[in-house]
Motif scaffolding. Structure first.
Motif, PDB file in Angstrom:
ATOM      1  N   VAL A   1     -51.551 -33.538 -27.324  1.00 43.61           N
ATOM      2  CA  VAL A   1     -52.476 -33.356 -28.457  1.00 43.61           C
ATOM      3  C   VAL A   1     -54.132 -33.284 -27.777  1.00 43.61           C
ATOM      4  N   ALA A   2     -54.295 -34.163 -26.974  1.00 47.80           N
ATOM      5  CA  ALA A   2     -55.636 -34.340 -26.284  1.00 47.80           C
ATOM      6  C   ALA A   2     -56.029 -32.782 -25.564  1.00 47.80           C
ATOM      7  N   THR A   3     -55.054 -32.474 -24.802  1.00 48.32           N
ATOM      8  CA  THR A   3     -55.259 -31.103 -24.200  1.00 48.32           C
ATOM      9  C   THR A   3     -55.509 -30.035 -25.104  1.00 48.32           C
ATOM     10  N   ALA A   4     -54.709 -29.872 -26.341  1.00 47.23           N
ATOM     11  CA  ALA A   4     -54.933 -28.949 -27.231  1.00 47.23           C
ATOM     12  C   ALA A   4     -56.416 -29.179 -27.737  1.00 47.23           C
ATOM     13  N   VAL A   5     -56.759 -30.318 -28.153  1.00 44.10           N
ATOM     14  CA  VAL A   5     -58.141 -30.359 -28.826  1.00 44.10           C
ATOM     15  C   VAL A   5     -59.269 -30.030 -27.556  1.00 44.10           C
ATOM     16  N   LEU A   6     -59.022 -30.247 -26.136  1.00 46.51           N
ATOM     17  CA  LEU A   6     -60.073 -29.845 -25.115  1.00 46.51           C
ATOM     18  C   LEU A   6     -59.787 -28.448 -25.079  1.00 46.51           C
ATOM     19  N   GLU A   7     -58.711 -27.947 -24.925  1.00 50.75           N
ATOM     20  CA  GLU A   7     -58.542 -26.519 -24.868  1.00 50.75           C
ATOM     21  C   GLU A   7     -59.340 -25.657 -26.054  1.00 50.75           C
ATOM     22  N   GLU A   8     -59.298 -26.368 -27.268  1.00 47.77           N
ATOM     23  CA  GLU A   8     -60.096 -25.534 -28.233  1.00 47.77           C
ATOM     24  C   GLU A   8     -61.786 -25.723 -28.133  1.00 47.77           C
ATOM     25  N   ASN A   9     -61.964 -27.041 -27.615  1.00 47.29           N
ATOM     26  CA  ASN A   9     -63.441 -27.070 -27.270  1.00 47.29           C
ATOM     27  C   ASN A   9     -63.894 -25.942 -26.263  1.00 47.29           C
ATOM     28  N   VAL A  10     -63.252 -26.090 -25.180  1.00 43.54           N
ATOM     29  CA  VAL A  10     -63.515 -24.803 -24.143  1.00 43.54           C
ATOM     30  C   VAL A  10     -63.577 -23.531 -24.953  1.00 43.54           C
ATOM     31  N   ARG A  11     -62.524 -23.203 -25.491  1.00 45.13           N
ATOM     32  CA  ARG A  11     -62.529 -21.794 -25.899  1.00 45.13           C
ATOM     33  C   ARG A  11     -63.630 -21.492 -26.958  1.00 45.13           C
TER      34      ARG A  11
ATOM     35  N   SER B   1     -52.775 -36.106 -10.497  1.00 42.74           N
ATOM     36  CA  SER B   1     -53.482 -34.891  -9.761  1.00 42.74           C
ATOM     37  C   SER B   1     -53.058 -33.808 -10.789  1.00 42.74           C
ATOM     38  N   ASP B   2     -51.949 -33.695 -11.492  1.00 46.19           N
ATOM     39  CA  ASP B   2     -51.821 -32.561 -12.377  1.00 46.19           C
ATOM     40  C   ASP B   2     -52.743 -32.416 -13.679  1.00 46.19           C
ATOM     41  N   ILE B   3     -53.074 -33.653 -14.282  1.00 47.47           N
ATOM     42  CA  ILE B   3     -54.241 -33.786 -15.361  1.00 47.47           C
ATOM     43  C   ILE B   3     -55.296 -33.516 -14.761  1.00 47.47           C
ATOM     44  N   HIS B   4     -55.803 -34.022 -13.561  1.00 45.02           N
ATOM     45  CA  HIS B   4     -56.984 -33.707 -12.803  1.00 45.02           C
ATOM     46  C   HIS B   4     -57.166 -32.345 -12.627  1.00 45.02           C
ATOM     47  N   ALA B   5     -56.316 -31.657 -12.276  1.00 44.04           N
ATOM     48  CA  ALA B   5     -56.599 -30.205 -11.910  1.00 44.04           C
ATOM     49  C   ALA B   5     -56.581 -29.522 -13.209  1.00 44.04           C
ATOM     50  N   HIS B   6     -56.197 -29.719 -14.111  1.00 45.15           N
ATOM     51  CA  HIS B   6     -56.122 -29.136 -15.636  1.00 45.15           C
ATOM     52  C   HIS B   6     -57.310 -29.336 -16.008  1.00 45.15           C
ATOM     53  N   ALA B   7     -57.794 -30.516 -16.061  1.00 47.83           N
ATOM     54  CA  ALA B   7     -59.222 -30.893 -16.607  1.00 47.83           C
ATOM     55  C   ALA B   7     -60.377 -30.181 -15.807  1.00 47.83           C
ATOM     56  N   LEU B   8     -60.142 -30.108 -14.282  1.00 44.46           N
ATOM     57  CA  LEU B   8     -61.230 -29.346 -13.710  1.00 44.46           C
ATOM     58  C   LEU B   8     -61.268 -27.961 -13.642  1.00 44.46           C
ATOM     59  N   ALA B   9     -59.987 -27.390 -14.184  1.00 39.48           N
ATOM     60  CA  ALA B   9     -59.968 -25.780 -14.436  1.00 39.48           C
ATOM     61  C   ALA B   9     -60.679 -25.716 -15.660  1.00 39.48           C
ATOM     62  N   LEU B  10     -60.427 -26.584 -16.846  1.00 37.72           N
ATOM     63  CA  LEU B  10     -61.175 -26.378 -17.962  1.00 37.72           C
ATOM     64  C   LEU B  10     -62.664 -26.589 -17.852  1.00 37.72           C
ATOM     65  N   SER B  11     -63.099 -27.507 -17.051  1.00 36.98           N
ATOM     66  CA  SER B  11     -64.444 -27.907 -16.733  1.00 36.98           C
ATOM     67  C   SER B  11     -65.307 -26.679 -16.120  1.00 36.98           C
ATOM     68  N   GLU B  12     -64.449 -25.967 -15.240  1.00 41.87           N
ATOM     69  CA  GLU B  12     -65.170 -24.820 -14.525  1.00 41.87           C
ATOM     70  C   GLU B  12     -65.110 -23.675 -15.529  1.00 41.87           C
TER      71      GLU B  12
END
Length: 196
Positions: free
Chosen positions: A68-78, A121-132
């Motif tokens: 759920v949190a990932t979906a919200v963050l993805e939408e924010n970034v989008r 590390s998998d969550i960190h990598a995904h969050a880093l990709a979103l930040s980038e």
């Protein structure tokens, strides 16, 4: 006693995939609102209630809290990416949308501070990709000589502003974010979600 519909009564139509897409969008919107009000530890049942669906529907779309949190963050970034890519968009416009997300979501703030975060590390990598992705969207509007054009200055400024986003109400958080941008000498457009 089970009630059966009378011949002249109609059952609601099953919209199939349309309903699934609508329910998912409602869940993401509800999650953003619930997280803004109660934080990331809010019960998933509150999200389902706010979206007007049962918990089974929530779990059909999102198997766990992280999804759920990932979906919200993805939408924010989008939305930040869409604002940055819109025709005639300026850095100020994109910063306005990003600032709206900062005032709405503590999770989004955490995403933008991921560089120094530990954890899985998998969550960190995904969050880093979103930040980038956020950085790429914003950096595309920087001109040579802009005060944030040096290599790390843009995301350092974003981190500084996000650190100022505090307060009990969205209005308080927005006021503080805009004051921080002003102190940095950076123009910000209207603080609102992207409605492309």
């Amino acid at each position: 006693m089970t009630q059966h519909p009378m011949p002249d009564e109609r059952r609601p139509a099953n919209d199939g995939p349309k309903a699934a897409a609508r329910n998912r969008a409602a869940l993401v919107t509800a999650a953003r609102e619930i997280y803004a009000e109660y934080g990331l530890d809010a019960p998933l049942s509150a999200i389902a209630r706010r979206a007007g669906v049962g918990q089974g529907v929530l779990y059909r779309h999102f198997p766990d809290r992280a999804a759920v949190a990932t979906a919200v963050l993805e939408e924010n970034v989008r939305q930040v990416e869409q604002a940055a890519a819109a025709e005639d968009a300026t850095l100020a416009d994109a910063l306005g949308v990003m600032t709206w997300h900062l005032t709405e979501s503590a999770a989004f703030i955490g995403l933008l501070h991921v560089e120094g975060a530990g954890g899985r590390s998998d969550i960190h990598a995904h969050a880093l990709a979103l930040s980038e992705r956020v950085e790429r969207g914003l950096r595309g509007h920087l001109t040579d000589g802009h005060r944030l054009s040096a290599s790390d200055d843009l995301m350092l400024a974003v981190a500084m502003v996000s650190g100022a986003v505090t307060g009990p109400t969205r209005e308080d958080r927005e006021r503080r974010a805009l004051a921080a941008w002003r102190l940095l000498g950076v123009e910000v457009g209207p603080v609102r979600p992207f409605n492309g």
